[in-house]
Write a protein that holds these residues in place. Structure first.
Motif, PDB file in Angstrom:
ATOM      1  N   THR A  16      56.305  -8.508  43.425  1.00  0.00           N
ATOM      2  CA  THR A  16      55.647  -9.612  44.136  1.00  0.00           C
ATOM      3  C   THR A  16      55.067  -9.137  45.459  1.00  0.00           C
ATOM      4  OG1 THR A  16      57.153 -11.189  43.110  1.00  0.00           O
ATOM      5  CG2 THR A  16      55.946 -11.921  45.066  1.00  0.00           C
ATOM      6  N   TRP A  17      55.876  -8.367  46.212  1.00  0.00           N
ATOM      7  CA  TRP A  17      55.357  -7.866  47.487  1.00  0.00           C
ATOM      8  C   TRP A  17      54.181  -6.910  47.267  1.00  0.00           C
ATOM      9  CZ3 TRP A  17      56.031 -10.163  51.765  1.00  0.00           C
ATOM     10  CH2 TRP A  17      57.204 -10.895  52.014  1.00  0.00           C
ATOM     11  N   GLN A  18      54.238  -6.153  46.140  1.00  0.00           N
ATOM     12  CA  GLN A  18      53.114  -5.261  45.832  1.00  0.00           C
ATOM     13  C   GLN A  18      51.838  -6.068  45.568  1.00  0.00           C
ATOM     14  OE1 GLN A  18      53.106  -1.932  46.001  1.00  0.00           O
ATOM     15  NE2 GLN A  18      50.877  -2.012  45.593  1.00  0.00           N
ATOM     16  N   HIS A  19      52.021  -7.235  44.900  1.00  0.00           N
ATOM     17  CA  HIS A  19      50.872  -8.104  44.624  1.00  0.00           C
ATOM     18  C   HIS A  19      50.272  -8.634  45.925  1.00  0.00           C
ATOM     19  CE1 HIS A  19      48.291 -11.006  42.712  1.00  0.00           C
ATOM     20  NE2 HIS A  19      48.919 -12.010  43.345  1.00  0.00           N
ATOM     21  N   LEU A  20      51.132  -9.020  46.859  1.00  0.00           N
ATOM     22  CA  LEU A  20      50.639  -9.520  48.143  1.00  0.00           C
ATOM     23  C   LEU A  20      49.963  -8.418  48.938  1.00  0.00           C
ATOM     24  CD1 LEU A  20      53.581 -11.856  49.219  1.00  0.00           C
ATOM     25  CD2 LEU A  20      51.405 -12.487  48.174  1.00  0.00           C
ATOM     26  N   ASP A  21      50.552  -7.203  48.869  1.00  0.00           N
ATOM     27  CA  ASP A  21      49.904  -6.084  49.571  1.00  0.00           C
ATOM     28  C   ASP A  21      48.514  -5.817  49.014  1.00  0.00           C
ATOM     29  OD1 ASP A  21      52.051  -5.767  51.217  1.00  0.00           O
ATOM     30  OD2 ASP A  21      53.007  -4.197  50.005  1.00  0.00           O
ATOM     31  N   ASP A  22      48.379  -5.956  47.684  1.00  0.00           N
ATOM     32  CA  ASP A  22      47.057  -5.755  47.085  1.00  0.00           C
ATOM     33  C   ASP A  22      46.062  -6.804  47.583  1.00  0.00           C
ATOM     34  OD1 ASP A  22      48.075  -3.616  45.727  1.00  0.00           O
ATOM     35  OD2 ASP A  22      48.438  -4.732  43.858  1.00  0.00           O
ATOM     36  N   LEU A  23      46.521  -8.039  47.702  1.00  0.00           N
ATOM     37  CA  LEU A  23      45.638  -9.097  48.216  1.00  0.00           C
ATOM     38  C   LEU A  23      45.235  -8.830  49.661  1.00  0.00           C
ATOM     39  CD1 LEU A  23      47.260 -12.302  46.701  1.00  0.00           C
ATOM     40  CD2 LEU A  23      45.103 -11.252  46.052  1.00  0.00           C
ATOM     41  N   ILE A  24      46.202  -8.328  50.456  1.00  0.00           N
ATOM     42  CA  ILE A  24      45.882  -7.987  51.845  1.00  0.00           C
ATOM     43  C   ILE A  24      44.832  -6.880  51.882  1.00  0.00           C
ATOM     44  CG2 ILE A  24      46.789  -7.005  53.976  1.00  0.00           C
ATOM     45  CD1 ILE A  24      47.555  -9.875  53.639  1.00  0.00           C
ATOM     46  N   GLU A  25      44.972  -5.903  50.981  1.00  0.00           N
ATOM     47  CA  GLU A  25      43.986  -4.826  50.922  1.00  0.00           C
ATOM     48  C   GLU A  25      42.605  -5.367  50.537  1.00  0.00           C
ATOM     49  OE1 GLU A  25      44.244  -1.765  51.839  1.00  0.00           O
ATOM     50  OE2 GLU A  25      46.367  -1.954  52.386  1.00  0.00           O
TER      51      GLU A  25
END
Length: 673
Positions: A16-25
């Motif tokens: 989940t945190w990886q998904h949010l990091d991708d959105l931030i990117e």
């Protein structure tokens, strides 16, 4: 062990945190993509709503010191600002509170009280609001309409994620400002040149023309327009790329109405950014103008002078307006608000100075007097004196030196004795006995007409006449051969005698009819009225088997062996000079002319007569016929109808009168009359 998934909360698992990091990117990539502000906020909001699995959201952009305007939204029907005017005002205070405190805020469903509008959430959704802070000022507020979270930790996680998004958005705003500053620095030289040009002259139209054309290049819009304002009415002065304005055009009238509606208010118009907050009086005229211009983006900036420091409370009326239009799609246009406002500021000062200067009484006279002082200074004085001497000499020559004064006329060379041949009766041309150029004598047969009705009537009358004669002969024979002894015989004799008298009267009547028909038959022969030459061209082609009516012209006959003359057409506004020359001179008025078929030689003539009436010709206007006698022996060739260009000599007049008499006559008839 694996944690249970939380469908409506931000999970704490690594994926989940990886998904949010991708959105931030992805959002960081948007920052460096140099998108237009509206497109950036729309994509940023879309990704934020999807990341938080929210039902909607909105982005509020600062539009003043304490005001935020809705820029874009993704929301459901339960959004707090869609509940009417009162709900919209309460929610606006909530957004302004977040922008003022510059702190993120999370409001659970149905929280707050009627007394505290800054923390009021009347909806069944959780409201997450976070400011976008750039240079210690909230430039925007991002609002998320989230589903109610079961645990406070989930709401706190949502708020932390939204704060991170706002920090990235703040970088976009700083990058945007830096890009605008770089563009401003790159156009500094161009702007300096524009400033010198717009302040170069104290002429209102020059200022408006420079502001529209030179300012358009700095702003980067597709079309710029400048108008001056008097009260609530605007008058368009210039449009970039247009030399002359058609004030009756619908686009010009609608644009002037739009400018008048905008300057009445206190704020400029930035369309489509301000489309959702326009008052009805501006929205209506804006729609009418957009239907005419088809602009995608439109900016109307009222030009107001700086506020007087001694009277800050007094509102300065607008002296004009600057209009910028973009015809490319909105996503492809980079708003250069800084350049637009800078151009408008310089244009305001230049336009105000020009209006004040032109408002001085007799300013043009004083300016001419001021410029004339340079002519008598230093080395310019000899040149000025020389110019004055030349001008005085020229004026003296124009008044006192006389030259020949001629009136031009066009016409043709024709025999003086000529006659037109007309049809004497209605009929059909049956026989043509002459051709072009034939020499004819007076009374010679030219044409023969035919009337079938006349032939039929003559045959009928001749038949009746023959029948009556035979009957008369029979009666006479019977009367002389019969006996008259008996009473019955005498009665028959008397009856035949009476019948014979009746037939004699009928014969006399028929004979008269034959005579009349013979006279009408003679009228069918068209004869030449004079001796001369056939002037009509191609008689056979013109008249063969042609039906004609009584009085219709058929041929022209002219006596080419007799005297010749010029028929000249003089314009009605110049015939007065010819009449004056004939009245003042005892000798005939001379005419010099040239033949179109022999333009190298000039021949002489004398005016014989001037017509008393004026003829209005279709392609030449009102003209007067002037006839002039010519010496036929001096002409190399005599060709009837030959075109001539003539000068009628009307005496000697001053050079000024000869050169400028048309201008003087026009002034007398159109200005002084």
């Amino acid at each position: 062990m694996t944690a249970e998934p939380l469908p409506k909360e931000i999970a704490t698992t690594t994926s989940t945190w990886q998904h949010l990091d991708d959105l931030i990117e992805e959002i960081v990539a948007l920052v460096h993509a140099r998108l237009a502000p509206r497109e950036f906020w729309r994509q940023l909001l879309d990704r934020s709503v999807r990341a938080l699995a929210a039902e909607g959201g909105a982005v509020w952009i600062r539009r003043g010191e304490e005001t935020f305007a809705l820029d874009c939204q993704i929301h459901s029907d339960r959004s707090p600002w869609e509940g009417g005017a009162d709900a919209a005002r309460r929610h606006a205070r909530l957004v302004a509170h977040v922008g003022e405190t510059k702190l993120a805020l999370a409001l659970p469903p149905h929280s707050g009280s009627s007394g505290d509008a800054s923390t009021d959430n009347p909806t069944a959704l959780s409201l997450l609001l976070s400011p976008v802070v750039s240079d210690d000022q909230a430039v925007a507020v991002i609002e998320i309409l989230a589903r109610p979270a079961g645990a406070p930790a989930a709401t706190e996680g949502h708020l932390r994620f939204l704060s991170a998004v706002c920090e990235v958005a703040a970088d976009y705003d700083r990058f945007r400002q830096l890009h605008e500053l770089r563009e401003h620095a790159s156009t500094r030289g161009q702007f300096d040149q524009f400033t010198r040009a717009v302040h170069g002259r104290l002429d209102v139209r020059h200022v408006a023309y420079t502001l529209a054309n030179e300012g358009r290049a700095i702003i980067g819009c597709d079309r710029a327009s400048v108008a001056i304002v008097r009260g609530r009415k605007a008058r368009l002065l210039s449009v970039s790329g247009v030399d002359t304005l058609n004030r009756r055009a619908a686009s010009v009238r609608h644009l002037e109405a739009l400018i008048g509606a905008v300057v009445t208010g206190d704020e400029p118009l930035w369309y489509p950014e301000d489309a959702a907050q326009l008052p009805p009086q501006i929205e209506q005229v804006l729609e009418r103008y957009l239907d005419e211009s088809h602009a995608r983006q439109l900016v109307v900036l009222p030009l107001r002078e700086a506020v007087d420091e001694t009277n800050r409370d007094s509102a300065q009326p607008a002296i004009g307006a600057l209009v910028c239009e973009y015809f490319t799609p909105p996503s492809a246009v980079q708003h250069t608000k800084l350049q637009t406002e800078a151009v408008a500021a310089q244009g305001t000062v230049a336009l105000a100075n020009a209006l004040e200067y032109e408002g001085v009484p007799l300013v043009r006279l004083w300016r001419a007097v001021g410029q004339s002082r340079r002519l008598v200074r230093g080395r310019q004085l000899p040149k000025t004196l020389l110019g004055l001497a030349a001008a005085a000499s020229l004026m003296t020559a124009l008044v006192f030196v006389e030259i020949d004064f001629n009136v031009e006329a066009r016409g043709e060379l024709v025999p003086r004795q000529r006659r037109d041949v007309f049809a004497t009766v209605d009929g059909v041309i049956a026989e043509i006995r002459v051709a072009h150029g034939d020499t004819v004598s007076q009374g010679q047969e030219l044409l023969v007409l035919r009337r079938p009705q006349l032939d039929l009537e003559r045959a009928r009358v001749l038949g009746e006449l023959q029948t009556a004669r035979k009957r008369l002969s029979a009666l006479q024979a019977m009367r002389f051969s019969g006996a008259t002894a008996s009473s019955e015989a005498r009665e028959q004799y008397q009856q035949r005698t009476a019948e014979e008298e009746e037939i004699k009267e009928q014969l006399a009547s028929l004979q008269e009819q034959v005579t009349l028909l013979d006279e009408q038959q003679a009228e069918l022969i068209v004869r030449s009225p004079i001796a001369g030459q056939i002037l009509t061209w191609d008689v056979e082609q013109l008249l063969a088997s042609r039906p004609v009516q009584r009085g219709q012209m058929l041929l022209s006959v002219g006596d080419s062996n007799g005297p010749w003359e010029l028929e000249l057409r003089v314009d009605d506004d110049r015939i007065g000079h010819v009449l004056e020359a004939r009245h003042d001179k005892l000798v005939p008025v001379d005419v010099s002319f040239r033949l179109a078929m022999d333009p190298d030689h000039t021949f002489d003539a004398q005016v014989r007569d001037v017509a008393l009436n004026t003829d209005v010709l279709e392609n030449a206007g009102p003209q007067v016929l002037v006839t002039a006698d010519v010496d036929r022996d001096a002409l190399p060739r005599l060709r009837p109808g030959a075109s001539v260009l003539a000068n009628i000599h009307c005496g000697r007049r001053s050079i000024g009168f000869v050169w400028l008499h048309d201008l003087w006559d026009a002034a007398r008839t159109r200005i002084f009359f």
